[in-house]
Motif scaffolding. Structure first.
Motif, PDB file in Angstrom:
ATOM      1  N   PHE A  89       0.463  -7.035   3.640  1.00  0.00           N
ATOM      2  CA  PHE A  89      -0.488  -6.332   2.546  1.00  0.00           C
ATOM      3  C   PHE A  89       0.482  -5.850   1.571  1.00  0.00           C
ATOM      4  O   PHE A  89       1.308  -5.123   1.896  1.00  0.00           O
ATOM      5  N   GLU A  90      -0.128  -5.696   0.297  1.00  0.00           N
ATOM      6  CA  GLU A  90       0.654  -5.178  -0.912  1.00  0.00           C
ATOM      7  C   GLU A  90       0.224  -3.555  -0.774  1.00  0.00           C
ATOM      8  O   GLU A  90       1.207  -2.793  -1.116  1.00  0.00           O
ATOM      9  N   GLU A  91      -0.868  -3.512  -0.390  1.00  0.00           N
ATOM     10  CA  GLU A  91      -1.270  -2.025  -0.394  1.00  0.00           C
ATOM     11  C   GLU A  91      -0.649  -1.368   0.940  1.00  0.00           C
ATOM     12  O   GLU A  91      -0.389  -2.154   1.905  1.00  0.00           O
ATOM     13  N   GLU A  92      -0.685  -0.077   1.038  1.00  0.00           N
ATOM     14  CA  GLU A  92      -0.132   0.737   2.546  1.00  0.00           C
ATOM     15  C   GLU A  92      -1.116   0.270   3.730  1.00  0.00           C
ATOM     16  O   GLU A  92      -2.271  -0.062   3.591  1.00  0.00           O
ATOM     17  N   TYR A  93      -0.585  -0.068   4.772  1.00  0.00           N
ATOM     18  CA  TYR A  93      -1.219  -0.387   5.983  1.00  0.00           C
ATOM     19  C   TYR A  93      -0.602   0.359   7.176  1.00  0.00           C
ATOM     20  O   TYR A  93       0.599   0.049   7.249  1.00  0.00           O
ATOM     21  N   SER A  94      -1.508   1.334   7.681  1.00  0.00           N
ATOM     22  CA  SER A  94      -0.651   2.257   8.806  1.00  0.00           C
ATOM     23  C   SER A  94      -0.864   1.669  10.093  1.00  0.00           C
ATOM     24  O   SER A  94      -0.455   2.142  11.094  1.00  0.00           O
ATOM     25  N   GLY A  95      -1.286   0.412  10.169  1.00  0.00           N
ATOM     26  CA  GLY A  95      -1.721  -0.233  11.612  1.00  0.00           C
ATOM     27  C   GLY A  95      -0.428  -0.934  11.957  1.00  0.00           C
ATOM     28  O   GLY A  95       0.596  -0.664  11.197  1.00  0.00           O
ATOM     29  N   LYS A  96      -0.644  -1.548  13.151  1.00  0.00           N
ATOM     30  CA  LYS A  96       0.534  -2.385  13.637  1.00  0.00           C
ATOM     31  C   LYS A  96       0.906  -3.612  12.634  1.00  0.00           C
ATOM     32  O   LYS A  96      -0.241  -4.660  12.517  1.00  0.00           O
ATOM     33  N   THR A  97       2.170  -3.748  12.489  1.00  0.00           N
ATOM     34  CA  THR A  97       2.365  -4.625  11.216  1.00  0.00           C
ATOM     35  C   THR A  97       3.810  -5.107  11.384  1.00  0.00           C
ATOM     36  O   THR A  97       4.515  -4.303  12.078  1.00  0.00           O
ATOM     37  N   PHE A  98       4.318  -6.332  10.909  1.00  0.00           N
ATOM     38  CA  PHE A  98       5.703  -6.843  11.168  1.00  0.00           C
ATOM     39  C   PHE A  98       6.287  -7.039   9.624  1.00  0.00           C
ATOM     40  O   PHE A  98       5.877  -8.021   9.133  1.00  0.00           O
ATOM     41  N   GLN A  99       6.652  -6.036   9.037  1.00  0.00           N
ATOM     42  CA  GLN A  99       7.174  -6.253   7.609  1.00  0.00           C
ATOM     43  C   GLN A  99       8.453  -6.902   7.736  1.00  0.00           C
ATOM     44  O   GLN A  99       9.320  -6.773   8.404  1.00  0.00           O
ATOM     45  N   GLY A 100       8.372  -8.032   6.808  1.00  0.00           N
ATOM     46  CA  GLY A 100       9.581  -8.866   6.763  1.00  0.00           C
ATOM     47  C   GLY A 100       9.705  -9.434   5.236  1.00  0.00           C
ATOM     48  O   GLY A 100       8.893 -10.259   4.748  1.00  0.00           O
ATOM     49  N   SER A 101      10.918  -9.446   4.842  1.00  0.00           N
ATOM     50  CA  SER A 101      11.221 -10.240   3.416  1.00  0.00           C
ATOM     51  C   SER A 101      12.529 -10.609   3.446  1.00  0.00           C
ATOM     52  O   SER A 101      13.596  -9.754   4.086  1.00  0.00           O
ATOM     53  N   TYR A 102      12.895 -11.876   3.291  1.00  0.00           N
ATOM     54  CA  TYR A 102      14.259 -12.581   3.702  1.00  0.00           C
ATOM     55  C   TYR A 102      14.923 -13.288   2.638  1.00  0.00           C
ATOM     56  O   TYR A 102      14.111 -14.017   1.705  1.00  0.00           O
ATOM     57  N   ILE A 103      16.221 -13.293   2.550  1.00  0.00           N
ATOM     58  CA  ILE A 103      16.737 -14.046   1.300  1.00  0.00           C
ATOM     59  C   ILE A 103      17.756 -15.143   2.045  1.00  0.00           C
ATOM     60  O   ILE A 103      18.602 -14.636   2.962  1.00  0.00           O
ATOM     61  N   GLY A 104      17.862 -16.306   1.537  1.00  0.00           N
ATOM     62  CA  GLY A 104      18.452 -17.410   2.187  1.00  0.00           C
ATOM     63  C   GLY A 104      19.873 -16.952   1.805  1.00  0.00           C
ATOM     64  O   GLY A 104      20.395 -16.599   0.890  1.00  0.00           O
ATOM     65  N   GLY A 105      20.798 -17.270   3.202  1.00  0.00           N
ATOM     66  CA  GLY A 105      22.154 -17.087   3.037  1.00  0.00           C
ATOM     67  C   GLY A 105      22.415 -15.472   3.428  1.00  0.00           C
ATOM     68  O   GLY A 105      23.668 -15.286   3.470  1.00  0.00           O
ATOM     69  N   VAL A 106      21.842 -14.699   3.264  1.00  0.00           N
ATOM     70  CA  VAL A 106      22.282 -13.280   3.210  1.00  0.00           C
ATOM     71  C   VAL A 106      22.079 -12.755   4.771  1.00  0.00           C
ATOM     72  O   VAL A 106      20.827 -12.894   5.310  1.00  0.00           O
ATOM     73  N   TYR A 107      22.930 -12.548   5.390  1.00  0.00           N
ATOM     74  CA  TYR A 107      22.762 -12.004   6.906  1.00  0.00           C
ATOM     75  C   TYR A 107      23.853 -10.923   7.354  1.00  0.00           C
ATOM     76  O   TYR A 107      24.680 -10.732   6.315  1.00  0.00           O
TER      77      TYR A 107
END
Length: 768
Positions: free
Chosen positions: A43-61
């Motif tokens: 979600f864009e807005e805040e969420y205090s429940g159970k969540t798996f935040q993930g944003s990834y960039i190709g080739g960056v490790y």
């Protein structure tokens, strides 16, 4: 029970109603990407429940140091992890001083989420009542631009329904993020600068160890009832965070919207000292074009992808939704623009498998990209492995192999092996052969042999040298054996003479000899260069032929089948049908010891050999092996149902073929493996495409021609697909009473249909 909350629709993935326990699953299913970056549907807005935040960039490790109980020589030093990148999607929403958080609000109603696959965007809407009694209607739409692949855009709007209110938006960037998947809880990112320039904000950070530099940037605009307004901002800033706070009074029924433009500029593509200037240029493009302008271009770009990649299924909406979801996610993960990138089994949807490259690319993904894009994209995938040949030779040297023998990694980001389970890293060596049959598939489909003298033969030589050294002469059998391996069925480790591995080794050796002879005759200057680089000689080629001719293949005379490995018949051969359903899936219910002693097969193994080398076996042999091994297969790998669907279709066992197809197509949508919250099964999605095109379409290359033997599941009224075959677009449509073939322009083309040659032309469709 499989999950069943996704509403069937031909062009969209839709969820209605808000359930906290399915938030993580939906974050995976509604993931978005553009080939260069991707993100879970947080979600864009805040969420205090159970969540798996993930944003990834190709080739960056990040090279996360290996964690094992007991170190063994040859272990890789690290497991490469795709990194959860600095977050840019966040917008804190406060209404009359209360935070909008779906975990703490009084009520949520009319919740709807849509992944629009036709146009390439994610939408969400709901109504809610906050604890302070304020009722709101909220709508959000976001996408990652295909045109500007460093850019994402969000339109987020709030409408108060029962009173006038004060609304505050705080769009932010945050580099103080962590990975779900980490061995030692290392700090993966070092934040260098948190800056702002008017309405724009930037965070520059670099990865530890690998030193990838990333500038995460944002800029925001605002409207009330569609009219742009200017707002002054306040800044919230820490060492790893910057938020711009904008507040205004909004009347009941008015709609207050924010347009947030943000994304990643990386040292993968820019000079690290010029990231901020590049980021500013990307934001300026976004502000100039506007949300609607960017969205219209997004729709055009997806229309162009679909015009080639779409598969239409008539009369079965769940099957239709399934295949489009698979094709959509494959294109979100990899578009073939950058030969440095590859396809991770989870793509940009989670962190399992490290986001790295496996043999899945060559075995399952290459045919999809080759046929739905063009041969250059497929060549890029092959070139990725050629570029890693030196590392493959180093990997083999670490295990004691010599003379330029190459062992391609099970898991990699840069060509180095980075998988640290010994039974996989040291033993699942069949992956080495996938690099070679991928070259065969490319040459057969495209007719482009030039790849072999330019690059492919050197890969074949390295791999052949590995197989020659890995085989052992057995004086009792008077044949060459291959000991201590894990086949595609990872539920058997450290076995001797896995049929698939031995057959693959034999084939690779013969294929290398055949191609070396052809290149020496027809491409003399290339061959001279290759001889100088590798030291290959006729004596060495002859030694490979000898090993191939004398390769041992375990066979049971009693059952008339090749044995999956020497000891397979020593097991207690209880079929899956006789296994208590409460014991399934065995990988979650049984000890590993019990699994290893069982006859249960995780995915096609001997049958993988019959799939890859089907021309070497008769239809009767395939039937005998399918009937023997399929009853022991638990299909607990995402790569299993697609191969079995293709084999069943070839055998005219259409009910089975259809059941396997539906399982592979809806593996994630229906969460067959009870693990979709961890991310999607991207590479097996290419297998889903194969199960229609090669399975039901019967597409093969025979006598250097496209060949079809179509069959249709009873549940369907028809299906159609397109192939880019040697720069000609061939369309195949199958209905209950006929097949129709057509060409999009170009010269007439001879194809085979059910074994008979016909000519198709661009002038008018040909019906059979």
């Amino acid at each position: 029970m499989n999950q069943d909350y996704i509403i069937p629709a031909p062009w969209a993935v839709i969820e209605e109603g808000f359930e906290k326990e399915r938030v993580k699953s939906s974050e995976s299913l509604f993931s978005i990407g553009n080939g260069a970056m991707g993100q879970r549907a947080n979600f864009e807005e805040e969420y205090s429940g159970k969540t798996f935040q993930g944003s990834y960039i190709g080739g960056v490790y990040y090279p996360d140091k290996t964690r094992v109980g007991w170190w063994k020589n040859g272990y890789p030093e690290y497991f490469a992890k795709v990194l959860n990148a600095p977050s840019w999607i966040g917008i804190k929403v406060t209404v009359d001083g209360e935070s909008l958080d779906l975990n703490t609000v009084k009520t949520v109603s009319k919740f709807r989420r849509e992944l629009n696959m036709k146009e390439g965007w994610l939408g969400r809407s709901f109504e809610t009542e906050l604890q302070n009694g304020t009722q709101l209607k909220v709508k959000a739409k976001r996408f990652l631009s295909l045109e500007h692949d460093e850019l994402g855009a969000i339109h987020y709007e709030v409408t108060p329904l029962n009173k006038d209110v004060s609304i505050s938006y705080e769009p932010y960037l945050d580099s103080g993020i962590t990975n779900e998947d980490t061995n030692w809880d290392d700090k993966f990112w070092n934040t260098l600068d948190v800056e702002e320039d008017g309405n724009k904000a930037y965070i520059t950070a670099h990865t530890m160890k690998t030193m990838f530099y990333v500038c995460t940037a944002m800029s925001n605009t605002f409207t009330v009832d569609g009219k742009e307004i200017s707002l002054t901002l306040k800044t919230n800033k820490t060492e790893t965070y910057i938020g711009h706070v904008y507040e205004t009074d909004i009347r009941e029924g008015e709609t207050f919207a924010i347009q947030k433009y943000a994304g990643y500029i990386t040292s993968f593509n820019h000079d690290k000292d010029e990231l901020k200037q590049a980021a500013e240029a990307v934001l300026d493009t976004a502000l100039e074009t506007g949300f609607e302008g960017l969205l219209n271009k997004q729709k055009e770009d997806w229309a162009a992808i679909w015009s080639m990649a779409d598969i239409v299924i008539e009369g079965d909406v769940k099957a239709q939704q399934g295949i489009r979801f698979n094709i959509f996610q494959l294109n979100q993960t990899y578009l073939g623009k950058d030969a440095r990138l590859n396809i991770g089994p989870k793509g940009f949807t989670g962190e399992k498998y490290g986001g790295s490259t496996y043999w899945d690319t060559e075995a399952y993904c290459l045919p999809f990209y080759m046929a739905t894009k063009d041969q250059q994209v497929a060549r890029n995938l092959l070139t990725y492995r050629y570029n890693h040949l030196e590392k493959a030779i180093e990997n083999a040297e670490k295990l004691g192999f010599k003379n330029g023998a190459a062992l391609y990694p099970m898991v990699t980001m840069n060509g180095e092996e980075c998988h640290n389970e010994w039974e996989i890293t040291f033993e699942e060596i069949h992956r080495n052969g996938a690099m070679i049959f991928a070259i065969r598939d490319y040459v057969n489909f495209t007719g482009d042999f030039s790849y072999v003298p330019e690059k492919g033969l050197e890969v074949m030589i390295g791999v052949a040298r590995f197989w020659k050294q890995r085989a052992t002469w057995s004086s009792t059998k008077e044949q060459f054996v291959i000991l201590g391996v894990t086949g595609p069925n990872e539920y058997e480790n450290n076995v001797n003479n896995n049929f698939y591995t031995n057959y693959l080794a034999k084939w690779c050796l013969n294929y290398a000899v055949e191609n070396a002879k052809k290149v020496s005759k027809e491409f003399a200057s290339d061959y001279k260069r290759i001889v100088e680089a590798t030291g290959i000689s006729n004596e060495e080629l002859n030694s490979w032929t000898e090993v191939a001719e004398k390769m041992y293949l375990p066979f049971s005379e009693e059952n008339g089948v090749y044995l999956q490995q020497d000891g397979f018949l020593d097991k207690e051969l209880v079929t899956v049908a006789d296994l208590d359903k409460a014991e399934r899936p065995i990988n979650q219910k049984w000890s590993w010891d019990r699994i290893l002693r069982s006859p249960y097969i995780k995915q096609a193994d001997t049958l993988q050999g019959f799939y890859v080398f089907e021309d070497d076996f008769s239809q009767d042999e395939l039937k005998k092996h399918f009937d023997f091994y399929e009853p022991f297969t638990v299909h607990e790998s995402s790569l299993s149902p697609c191969v079995h669907s293709i084999q069943a279709a070839k055998l005219d066992q259409m009910d089975q073929a259809y059941a396997f197809y539906l399982r592979t197509a809806r593996l994630d949508l229906d969460d067959y493996n009870k693990e979709v919250h961890e991310g999607l099964h991207i590479t097996s999605m290419a297998g889903t495409w194969l199960s229609i095109v090669a399975g039901f379409g019967g597409m093969r290359i025979k006598n250097d021609k496209l060949s079809f033997a179509p069959k249709m599941p009873k549940a369907w009224d028809g299906f159609s697909f397109k192939l880019n075959f040697r720069n000609q677009i061939v369309k195949v449509a199958v209905s209950k009473d006929k097949y129709t073939f057509s060409l999009d322009g170009g010269d007439d083309l001879d194809i085979l249909v059910d074994g008979k040659e016909i000519t198709i032309s661009a002038d008018e469709p040909t019906e059979v």
